[in-house]
Motif scaffolding. Structure first.
Motif, PDB file in Angstrom:
ATOM      1  N   ARG A 226      40.946  40.232  47.950  1.00 43.70           N
ATOM      2  CA  ARG A 226      40.229  40.031  49.199  1.00 43.70           C
ATOM      3  C   ARG A 226      39.049  39.124  48.907  1.00 43.70           C
ATOM      4  O   ARG A 226      38.261  39.389  48.019  1.00 43.70           O
ATOM      5  CB  ARG A 226      39.713  41.354  49.746  1.00 43.70           C
ATOM      6  CG  ARG A 226      38.997  41.219  51.048  1.00 43.70           C
ATOM      7  CD  ARG A 226      38.450  42.542  51.495  1.00 43.70           C
ATOM      8  NE  ARG A 226      37.305  42.951  50.723  1.00 43.70           N
ATOM      9  CZ  ARG A 226      36.070  42.473  50.896  1.00 43.70           C
ATOM     10  NH1 ARG A 226      35.831  41.578  51.819  1.00 43.70           N
ATOM     11  NH2 ARG A 226      35.086  42.891  50.150  1.00 43.70           N
ATOM     12  N   THR A 227      38.974  38.035  49.617  1.00 44.15           N
ATOM     13  CA  THR A 227      37.911  37.107  49.288  1.00 44.15           C
ATOM     14  C   THR A 227      36.862  37.026  50.381  1.00 44.15           C
ATOM     15  O   THR A 227      35.803  37.616  50.249  1.00 44.15           O
ATOM     16  CB  THR A 227      38.478  35.724  48.950  1.00 44.15           C
ATOM     17  OG1 THR A 227      39.323  35.310  50.005  1.00 44.15           O
ATOM     18  CG2 THR A 227      39.259  35.791  47.670  1.00 44.15           C
TER      19      THR A 227
ATOM     20  N   ARG B 230      36.068  34.278  42.028  1.00 49.25           N
ATOM     21  CA  ARG B 230      37.343  34.122  41.355  1.00 49.25           C
ATOM     22  C   ARG B 230      37.768  32.676  41.468  1.00 49.25           C
ATOM     23  O   ARG B 230      37.215  31.918  42.246  1.00 49.25           O
ATOM     24  CB  ARG B 230      38.408  35.006  42.010  1.00 49.25           C
ATOM     25  CG  ARG B 230      38.261  36.444  41.600  1.00 49.25           C
ATOM     26  CD  ARG B 230      39.336  37.269  42.219  1.00 49.25           C
ATOM     27  NE  ARG B 230      39.161  38.660  41.858  1.00 49.25           N
ATOM     28  CZ  ARG B 230      39.702  39.215  40.778  1.00 49.25           C
ATOM     29  NH1 ARG B 230      40.457  38.501  39.959  1.00 49.25           N
ATOM     30  NH2 ARG B 230      39.505  40.485  40.516  1.00 49.25           N
ATOM     31  N   TYR B 238      37.622  27.426  44.487  1.00 47.30           N
ATOM     32  CA  TYR B 238      37.052  28.693  44.066  1.00 47.30           C
ATOM     33  C   TYR B 238      36.857  29.573  45.290  1.00 47.30           C
ATOM     34  O   TYR B 238      36.841  29.094  46.426  1.00 47.30           O
ATOM     35  CB  TYR B 238      35.709  28.472  43.368  1.00 47.30           C
ATOM     36  CG  TYR B 238      34.607  28.023  44.286  1.00 47.30           C
ATOM     37  CD1 TYR B 238      33.787  28.951  44.919  1.00 47.30           C
ATOM     38  CD2 TYR B 238      34.397  26.678  44.561  1.00 47.30           C
ATOM     39  CE1 TYR B 238      32.800  28.548  45.781  1.00 47.30           C
ATOM     40  CE2 TYR B 238      33.415  26.271  45.422  1.00 47.30           C
ATOM     41  CZ  TYR B 238      32.618  27.202  46.028  1.00 47.30           C
ATOM     42  OH  TYR B 238      31.635  26.806  46.900  1.00 47.30           O
ATOM     43  N   THR B 239      36.739  30.819  45.051  1.00 47.01           N
ATOM     44  CA  THR B 239      36.592  31.709  46.192  1.00 47.01           C
ATOM     45  C   THR B 239      35.740  32.905  45.778  1.00 47.01           C
ATOM     46  O   THR B 239      35.641  33.214  44.608  1.00 47.01           O
ATOM     47  CB  THR B 239      37.967  32.169  46.715  1.00 47.01           C
ATOM     48  OG1 THR B 239      37.754  33.082  47.771  1.00 47.01           O
ATOM     49  CG2 THR B 239      38.770  32.842  45.633  1.00 47.01           C
ATOM     50  N   PHE B 240      35.107  33.512  46.705  1.00 49.38           N
ATOM     51  CA  PHE B 240      34.341  34.709  46.379  1.00 49.38           C
ATOM     52  C   PHE B 240      34.405  35.699  47.519  1.00 49.38           C
ATOM     53  O   PHE B 240      34.642  35.331  48.664  1.00 49.38           O
ATOM     54  CB  PHE B 240      32.884  34.384  46.040  1.00 49.38           C
ATOM     55  CG  PHE B 240      32.098  33.730  47.136  1.00 49.38           C
ATOM     56  CD1 PHE B 240      31.576  34.480  48.165  1.00 49.38           C
ATOM     57  CD2 PHE B 240      31.891  32.360  47.127  1.00 49.38           C
ATOM     58  CE1 PHE B 240      30.846  33.888  49.172  1.00 49.38           C
ATOM     59  CE2 PHE B 240      31.169  31.760  48.133  1.00 49.38           C
ATOM     60  CZ  PHE B 240      30.646  32.519  49.164  1.00 49.38           C
ATOM     61  N   SER B 241      34.238  36.942  47.181  1.00 47.45           N
ATOM     62  CA  SER B 241      34.111  37.968  48.208  1.00 47.45           C
ATOM     63  C   SER B 241      32.750  38.629  48.034  1.00 47.45           C
ATOM     64  O   SER B 241      32.125  38.517  46.995  1.00 47.45           O
ATOM     65  CB  SER B 241      35.240  38.981  48.101  1.00 47.45           C
ATOM     66  OG  SER B 241      35.277  39.506  46.814  1.00 47.45           O
ATOM     67  N   THR B 242      32.332  39.305  49.041  1.00 41.64           N
ATOM     68  CA  THR B 242      30.969  39.830  49.061  1.00 41.64           C
ATOM     69  C   THR B 242      30.993  41.344  49.190  1.00 41.64           C
ATOM     70  O   THR B 242      31.767  41.892  49.966  1.00 41.64           O
ATOM     71  CB  THR B 242      30.206  39.226  50.242  1.00 41.64           C
ATOM     72  OG1 THR B 242      30.444  37.837  50.251  1.00 41.64           O
ATOM     73  CG2 THR B 242      28.731  39.458  50.108  1.00 41.64           C
ATOM     74  N   LEU B 243      30.150  41.983  48.420  1.00 43.19           N
ATOM     75  CA  LEU B 243      29.912  43.417  48.566  1.00 43.19           C
ATOM     76  C   LEU B 243      28.451  43.571  48.934  1.00 43.19           C
ATOM     77  O   LEU B 243      27.595  42.939  48.325  1.00 43.19           O
ATOM     78  CB  LEU B 243      30.183  44.145  47.247  1.00 43.19           C
ATOM     79  CG  LEU B 243      31.525  43.904  46.570  1.00 43.19           C
ATOM     80  CD1 LEU B 243      31.541  44.578  45.209  1.00 43.19           C
ATOM     81  CD2 LEU B 243      32.629  44.481  47.412  1.00 43.19           C
ATOM     82  N   GLU B 277      36.712  46.698  43.323  1.00 37.74           N
ATOM     83  CA  GLU B 277      36.070  45.555  43.957  1.00 37.74           C
ATOM     84  C   GLU B 277      36.142  45.637  45.472  1.00 37.74           C
ATOM     85  O   GLU B 277      36.190  44.621  46.163  1.00 37.74           O
ATOM     86  CB  GLU B 277      36.707  44.239  43.492  1.00 37.74           C
ATOM     87  CG  GLU B 277      36.494  44.024  42.015  1.00 37.74           C
ATOM     88  CD  GLU B 277      37.502  43.071  41.452  1.00 37.74           C
ATOM     89  OE1 GLU B 277      38.044  42.292  42.225  1.00 37.74           O
ATOM     90  OE2 GLU B 277      37.720  43.100  40.239  1.00 37.74           O
ATOM     91  N   ASP B 279      34.576  47.072  49.069  1.00 38.10           N
ATOM     92  CA  ASP B 279      33.319  47.599  49.591  1.00 38.10           C
ATOM     93  C   ASP B 279      33.535  48.872  50.383  1.00 38.10           C
ATOM     94  O   ASP B 279      32.603  49.426  50.930  1.00 38.10           O
ATOM     95  CB  ASP B 279      32.593  46.547  50.422  1.00 38.10           C
ATOM     96  CG  ASP B 279      33.432  46.058  51.572  1.00 38.10           C
ATOM     97  OD1 ASP B 279      34.626  46.396  51.598  1.00 38.10           O
ATOM     98  OD2 ASP B 279      32.915  45.345  52.431  1.00 38.10           O
TER      99      ASP B 279
END
Lengths: 634, 830
Positions: A226-227, B230, B238-243, B277, B279
């Motif tokens: 999940r991005t 990641r 590139y990519t990211f997810s947020t917590l 990973e 939330d």
């Protein structure tokens, strides 16, 4: 373009099949094929399984599968001129809420309550049945699989009412991965073409992207991660789509959001901007200038309002006291389940016309003091229906009805309440598409009509003759109007270009050519919403009044055009500048951006402008309550 | 070395623990940087086992040697990297790098180099990550000059660089930029987040952690978000997810050993465990006391520890249960209470956690307990005015405790005076009286009448306030029948002087006189009739400190003004006895003697003066006590008077002087030289570096050395055998039980050390090898194998031990025969 709705037929599923054919299925139990040229239902077939919850076409577009209330999955063959029932697949209890074809067309995955099933298309048998709530302890409520996708690798992706997105190996019936994205339901899901990205929409209004990423650099092991979360909606996201460069989502809050994926964009620019659409790009308000009346079109009814007025004058920014309050005169309910497609109010205010998909109505409104009486005009000539646009002539003596196949009917209005069919204009070359925009000149001489093929035809009303055709432009026309003095036709296109076409001379005007040579300002071209209405200032013929959803602009043809270095500033910020700076900033575009979504603006008389705003909050209060979420710090 | 009988300043606790992340050793020790030292704690007992000193400046990084888990690298601002044998506390090697070292990283994949952050030469505030090649040359002090720059423009904080999976890449964050360098590909990727400023703060990066098995980087941000990056080997995709849970800065992040969960902590003092990973799956460990500064995981994943801003170390189980807390002197934001000695426990009492009073035991460097005074929930949020403890006073026997708490408000401060009674049953203080708004303005000083011999009813408390009065509080019998206590406190007398603000108050030793300073004037009051007896002043300059002399000097009153004068007034003659020009910050009388210590602050250094009020000449002067400003000092009575040779240090005989600097380091003065203070174990010689050092091998190594000694001096062997053996036994008995190897291992050693004849035999055998061989040739093959093993004995004692146990159990008969044989030769050797 809008296909008008129908109260009894809510559309649950839409799919494109066999090329450019659009099918819809709904809780009415029918599968309808839409005629995109005529913007109506072309034909419909009963699904014979109760309300249809889902529909999916296979990859080649030759077969349609529908999922029904009774738990059956039915296959239909798409044949020219319709669809044909082919077979029933294995039927079990429980409504089929979602369907997905394997890309090789050999299997169908279907989601029901608490389970997902995989069918073999050739045998029609259920080959796998997976209980999705198996892993949850002490389940009190049922787990609804809201959406499903079948990937070519054999992975089935489900999204359910527990807020999970799960990846299943259908052959073994095992859970590969499970991601809990939300505390509320995940309603919709879409997979990208390359199957490396998934977008899901939840009932909290958030959409999430999942990406298939390698676990380690250079290794073949990949995992769904999940991005990115996006929160563009306030209510349920009912539908999502994944194009190669953007995520598109739509939901209960009546907004369509296009969110570009930055990493797929080559450069920053117009395409890379998030865009939101809330209102249809159509005119929903018509105004009787002389009678100071406004007609509002709703999906099932019309409302007629009298504007208030004031005697006082004041400075800029003041709110003047009203001496007469605005008055709600009439509410006109449409009969039948169909939605109103278009409506119009005559400039004198005594005629109201509206049309639904199958019927056309004309009313005569009489004002006696404060009371208003409304009378239906009985003998309406039989016309080719539906009407796509209605327009009264400026002297209220005739009504123009835009119709299918490029034709425009001219009806003469008779006192005290009758009408007569005068003439039908047809484009000389013929056209399959319906006319969707009309503009008539103030002197009653000219009529401009725009069809679905974006060709603008100009007709002479005096001799009922086709006058000329405006050179074709490769964009949709969003608004057009004929100047009352010069009889120049001003056209706004969906790519924000503006043209001025002289009808008597049958060519673009010199100003229009300079605009094309210089090019419009970059900020102007990058606006989101198209111009929906054009009006003119009778006092100053060089002024053109334009508006879209967020701004109102007075275009002064006598002033120089701004170049890209100039700032297209809001008038209110401009006002704060000193006089000399303001002189330097002087250019043709005078923009005012203080509106909440602006639906309509028109000049009533020389010094009176009517604006219709529709605050988004008004719409939101009518929506069902969104999912309650605790926000930190509140 | 320090000349004998000179005073040395010794740090004894409280220095900042947050130079670097703590490190768990393989056998459950915790090593962390503490000021200039590396401290070793036992995870099991929370004890400070060892303090390793040697760095000349702040220690900035501690890392286990990845190739030898019994060794530790530490880096310091003084520009050296030290390799320690932390079990013995001996520095093995010192590598001098030259420039300031701000962070240290050791990787398993890099054979003989470590990574350090150094300032870029020639530029201010720019730092670079360099790899330092540690030469293998012999010798203790080595130069390590082979530097190669890995990353430029990194941040100085050790939290902002992390090494990824198997040392494939290194990631560093600074402000809004993240850079990742791949060692193999030699590729540098830069990413940035758009700098947005919201009301909760900006989104600058604050810390970084790398997933141990996957290509995933977690970054913490100043606005409380955690981003998981990641696909960062693609510059674009590139990519990211947020917590997001933290409402304020994420202070540190740590992945679990498998990488399935992520730990994060911040000023909320809540440790958050993010599972998978996601939330949605998170667990919390709340109420950790104060903001979390560093998080580290043990290598087996069973424990994790958090270092807090108040110098506390919390050890947490893998199931997110609070396990232990190692707390020395708790660092509070501001020590408003001063250093007070609890007469009962002789513990140092000062501000601890917000709203708490800490009782700090000086001998064990541990917090005895923490008394919640304010009794209100502390909310960790910047800019919030919280109630805090400002004054504390004990009665002479420690039976009563008075505390003042206030909430800083601009218009009117909220004040509370609380009186606590020591309950013998519960062994803790119990609230007796609470007085709201004892003064209309801030309370500046407070003291009890200090009389040991008098009865309870003569106990008097005096508070001085900025509202220009001092108030006298006495105990009264509680008339209310429903009250649970018999006495309560109420105001008895309110005194003022010319509407000046009262700043200090102090009782004379016999309690008959009260001195209260009002700005520039000191007033002396009779404590029975509350009459103003006399006034003193030394204009210009307001009185900063006052105190009465003691014992033989009780007729003197000492005052220090903020104009830099120290004055001594004679109470009998009401005249100034002497004065000295000295900018006194701290004036502290010794309760057990007539000595008074004054600490001055002049030209960026603190100096200590000790004097007797009856002599204007100081007894002792120590210039340049330390570079930091000394805020507070206290005399702590010794349990037994120390024998002090020199006349000069006689003042230290009965009490010990402690100082607290403004960095909240606790220091003391010691007459003992450095050598005496060192623990015997740290004086041991370095064992061979190639050998992994365990407690067991240490034990053995010693044993072996003794054996080799025996080999050399065979003649002396028998007579002192017993004494020689006993250290091994002693060692065995004195080592803490939890660090000892298993009993099955120890048993043979123990027995071995008691076996007199056996020992000498084995030694004898090696010595007289030739002689033995002639005998053994006649023996069977089993015997021959024995001999070869005996020969190897020196090289591998472990083997020998194993062999011996087996021999003892297996072939008793052969043993006996052999002993008989060898006994013979042994006697012959004599």
């Amino acid at each position: 373009q809008v296909i008008p709705g129908h109260e009894a037929r809510s559309v649950e599923a839409l799919c494109w099949a066999a090329g450019e054919r659009l099918f819809g299925a709904g809780l009415g139990g029918d599968i309808s094929e839409y005629d995109l040229a005529r913007l109506c239902v072309a034909r419909s077939v009963d699904g014979c399984g109760g309300p249809i919850w889902s529909m999916a076409a296979n990859s080649s577009g030759t077969q349609l599968a529908i999922g029904c209330e009774d738990g059956s999955v039915k296959l239909f063959q798409v044949v020219p001129g319709g669809i044909q029932f082919e077979r029933n697949l294995d039927r079990r209890k429980g409504r089929i809420l979602c369907l997905s074809w394997h890309p090789s067309d050999t299997h169908i995955a279907a989601g029901t309550i608490d389970a997902l099933r995989v069918f073999d298309v050739s045998s029609g048998q259920t080959v796998q049945r997976i209980m999705v709530n198996y892993h949850v302890q002490k389940v009190q409520r049922e787990c609804i699989v809201w959406s499903i996708a079948f990937l070519s690798s054999g992975t089935v992706v489900t999204s359910d009412s527990f807020g999970r997105v799960q990846f299943w190996d259908w052959e073994r019936g095992t859970l590969l991965e499970s991601h809990t994205v939300s505390t509320s339901a995940v309603l919709s899901l879409a997979v990208s073409e390359k199957e490396d990205s998934i977008v899901v929409g939840t009932s909290t209004g958030a959409t999430y992207q999942f990406q298939l990423l390698p676990v380690k650099m250079g290794s073949l092991e990949k995992r769904w991660v999940r991005t990115k979360p996006f929160q563009h909606h306030t209510h349920d996201v009912r539908a999502v789509a994944h194009s190669s460069t953007a995520l598109i989502s739509g939901g209960l809050d009546a907004q369509l959001v296009i969110r570009p994926l930055m990493e797929k964009m080559q450069k920053k620019g117009y395409d890379a901007v998030l865009r939101k659409f809330t209102f249809p790009h159509r005119r929903l308000v018509s105004c009787a200038r002389k009678a100071r009346l406004l007609l509002f079109q709703f999906s099932q009814h019309l409302e007629l309002w009298r504007l208030g007025s004031t005697d006082e004058t004041g400075k800029d920014g003041e709110v003047l006291p009203l001496c007469r309050m605005p008055e709600h005169l009439v509410q006109l309910k449409s009969k039948g389940p169909e939605h109103i497609y278009c409506s119009c109010l005559s400039p004198c205010g005594s005629w109201i016309a509206y049309s639904t998909a199958s019927r056309f109505h004309l009313y005569r409104v009489q004002y006696e003091g404060d009371s208003v009486s409304i009378k239906k005009v009985r003998k309406v000539p039989k016309l080719l229906l539906p009407a796509y646009q209605l327009q009264f002539s400026s002297d209220s003596s005739s009504l123009f009805v835009a119709s299918a196949r490029g034709s425009v009917h001219v009806l003469q209005l008779l006192e005290p309440g009758g009408c007569k069919h005068l003439h039908t204009f047809q484009p000389p070359s013929g056209s399959p598409e319906a006319v969707y925009l009309l503009a008539s000149s103030a002197d009653g001489h000219w009529l401009a009509a725009v069809g679905g093929d974006w060709a603008i035809h100009i007709y002479n009303l005096k001799c009922f003759k086709h006058h000329c055709t405006v050179p074709m432009y490769s964009c949709a026309v969003t608004a057009l109007a004929i100047h009352p003095v010069t009889n120049n036709l001003v056209i706004a296109y969906s790519d924000q270009q503006l043209f001025e076409f002289s009808i008597p001379e049958k060519q673009y005007t010199a100003w229009s050519r300079t605009v094309q040579n210089c090019g419009l300002h970059k900020a102007w071209l990058e606006r989101d919403s198209p111009i929906t209405h054009i009006a003119f200032n009778p006092k100053n013929p060089s002024h053109i009044l334009l508006h879209d959803l967020y701004m109102f602009c007075v275009l002064d043809k006598s002033l120089p055009l701004p170049d890209n270095s100039a700032l297209l500033m809001n008038q209110s910020t401009l006002k704060q500048l000193p006089e000399t700076a303001r002189q330097r900033q002087l250019h043709a575009f005078k923009i005012c951006k203080k509106f909440q979504p602006l639906l309509f603006a028109d000049l009533l008389d020389e010094n009176c402008l009517v604006m219709v705003e529709r605050p988004i909050m008004d719409i939101k209060t009518q929506l069902p309550l969104p999912v309650q979420q605790k926000k930190f710090g509140t | 070395m320090v000349a004998p009988a000179t005073l040395r300043v010794v740090r004894c606790g409280g220095s900042a623990l947050h130079g670097a992340r703590a490190v768990f050793s393989a056998d459950s020790y915790l090593l962390c940087a503490s000021g200039d030292f590396v401290k070793m704690y036992s995870v099991a007992t929370e004890e400070t086992l060892r303090v390793m000193g040697g760095h000349a400046d702040l220690v900035t990084g501690v890392q286990l040697n990845p190739h030898n888990h019994m060794q530790l690298y530490s880096s310091s601002v003084d520009g050296t990297i030290k390799l320690w044998d932390f079990m013995d506390g001996i520095p093995i090697k010192t590598f001098t790098v030259g420039s300031k070292l701000l962070a240290l990283y050791a990787l398993a994949s890099s054979e003989d180099s470590v990574f350090v952050v150094i300032p870029k030469s020639g530029e201010r505030d720019t730092f670079q990550l360099v790899s330092v090649k540690l030469t293998k040359a012999a010798g203790q002090d080595l130069e390590a000059k082979e530097l190669s720059v890995v990353l430029d423009g990194v941040d100085a904080s050790p939290k902002r660089i992390a090494f990824g999976r198997e040392g494939e890449y290194v990631a560093s964050v600074k402000e809004v930029n993240l850079q990742v360098y791949f060692f193999k590909q030699k590729q540098l990727n830069r990413f940035s987040v758009s700098a947005t400023k919201t009301k909760s703060g900006n989104n600058h990066f604050t810390c970084i952690a790398c997933h141990p098995a996957e290509d995933c980087i977690a970054t913490g941000h100043a606005d409380g978000k955690i981003r998981l990056w990641r696909n960062f080997y693609h510059k674009k995709e590139y990519t990211f997810s947020t917590l997001h849970w933290h409402h304020d800065t994420v202070m540190d992040l740590a992945f679990s050993i498998e990488g399935t969960s992520l730990l994060s902590g911040g000023v909320e003092s809540v440790l958050v465990l993010w599972r998978n990973e996601s939330d949605r799956q998170k667990d919390f460990l709340p109420r950790l006391g104060s903001a979390i500064e560093y998080i580290s995981m043990s290598s087996d994943g069973a424990l994790c520890c958090t270092l807090h801003t108040d110098n506390r170390i919390t050890i947490i189980n893998s199931n997110l249960r609070f396990s232990k807390s190692i707390q020395g002197l708790i660092k509070s934001t501001d020590v408003k209470t001063g250093l007070v000695v609890d007469p009962r426990t002789k513990a140092l009492v000062l501000n601890g956690e917000p709203g708490h009073l800490q009782f700090y035991c000086l001998q064990s460097d541990q917090q005895l307990f923490s008394l919640d005074i304010v009794q209100r929930q502390y909310i960790h949020q910047a800019g919030l005015n919280q109630t805090d403890l400002v004054k504390v006073a004990f009665s002479a026997q420690g039976k009563w405790l008075a505390t003042v708490e206030e909430r800083e408000e601009v218009t009117d401060p909220e004040l509370q005076l609380k009186l606590w009674f020591y309950d013998e049953e519960t062994q803790s203080f119990k609230l007796n009286t609470r007085i709201n708004m004892p003064h209309d303005d801030h309370i500046t000083d407070m003291c009890f009448r200090d009389m040991d011999e008098l009865e309870d009813d003569s106990l008097i408390l005096v508070t001085a306030g900025r509202d220009c009065v001092f108030k006298v509080w006495v105990m009264v019998e509680d008339t209310d029948p429903e009250a649970q206590q018999s006495v309560s406190w109420s105001c008895d007398f309110v005194g003022s002087y010319h509407n000046y603000q009262a700043t200090n108050c102090c009782f004379s030793e016999d309690g008959s006189l009260l001195a209260v300073s009002f700005e520039e004037t000191v007033t002396v009051w009779d404590s029975v009739t509350w009459d103003l007896k006399c006034t003193f002043c030394h204009p210009p300059g307001k009185i900063r400190n006052i105190c009465f002399g003691r014992l033989t000097c009780s007729k003197y009153l000492i005052g220090a003004t903020d104009y830099g004068f120290l004055c001594c007034w004679n109470l009998l003659s009401c005249a100034l006895e002497w004065s000295a020009h000295l900018n006194v910050l701290v004036l502290q009388p010794d309760p057990l003697s007539e000595y008074i210590a004054a600490v001055s602050w002049l030209s960026k250094e603190s100096s200590l003066f000790v004097f007797k009020p009856n002599e204007p000449r100081p007894i002792y002067i120590q210039r340049n006590l330390c570079k930091e400003k000394i805020q507070l000092a206290a005399f702590v009575p010794r349990d037994e008077p120390e024998t002090i040779g020199s006349e000069k240090y006689l003042w230290l005989r009965r009490s010990q002087l402690f100082f607290l600097t403004d960095t909240q380091e606790l220091m003391t003065l010691s007459t003992k030289s450095l050598e005496e203070r060192l623990t015997p174990s740290s004086k041991q010689l370095a064992v061979e570096e190639s050998l992994p050092v365990t407690p067991f091998s240490l034990l053995l190594g010693k044993h072996r050395r003794q054996q080799s000694q025996k080999d050399i001096g065979l003649g002396k062997l028998v007579c002192n055998k017993h004494e020689q053996d006993s250290p091994a036994v002693k060692e065995l008995l004195h080592t803490p039980a939890h660090v000892l190897p298993s009993a099955s291992f120890l048993c043979p050693i123990f027995i071995n050390s008691l076996l007199i004849s056996k020992e000498s035999k084995s030694a004898e055998e090696v010595a007289d090898e030739v002689e033995m061989e002639s005998e053994k040739t006649e023996d069977d093959s089993d015997e021959e194998r024995d001999v070869t093993e005996m020969e190897q004995e020196d090289a591998s004692p472990v083997e020998l031990l194993g062999e011996m146990t087996c021999k003892l159990s297996k072939s008793q008969e052969k043993e006996l025969r052999k002993i008989r044989k060898i006994d013979y030769s042994w006697i012959s050797a004599f």
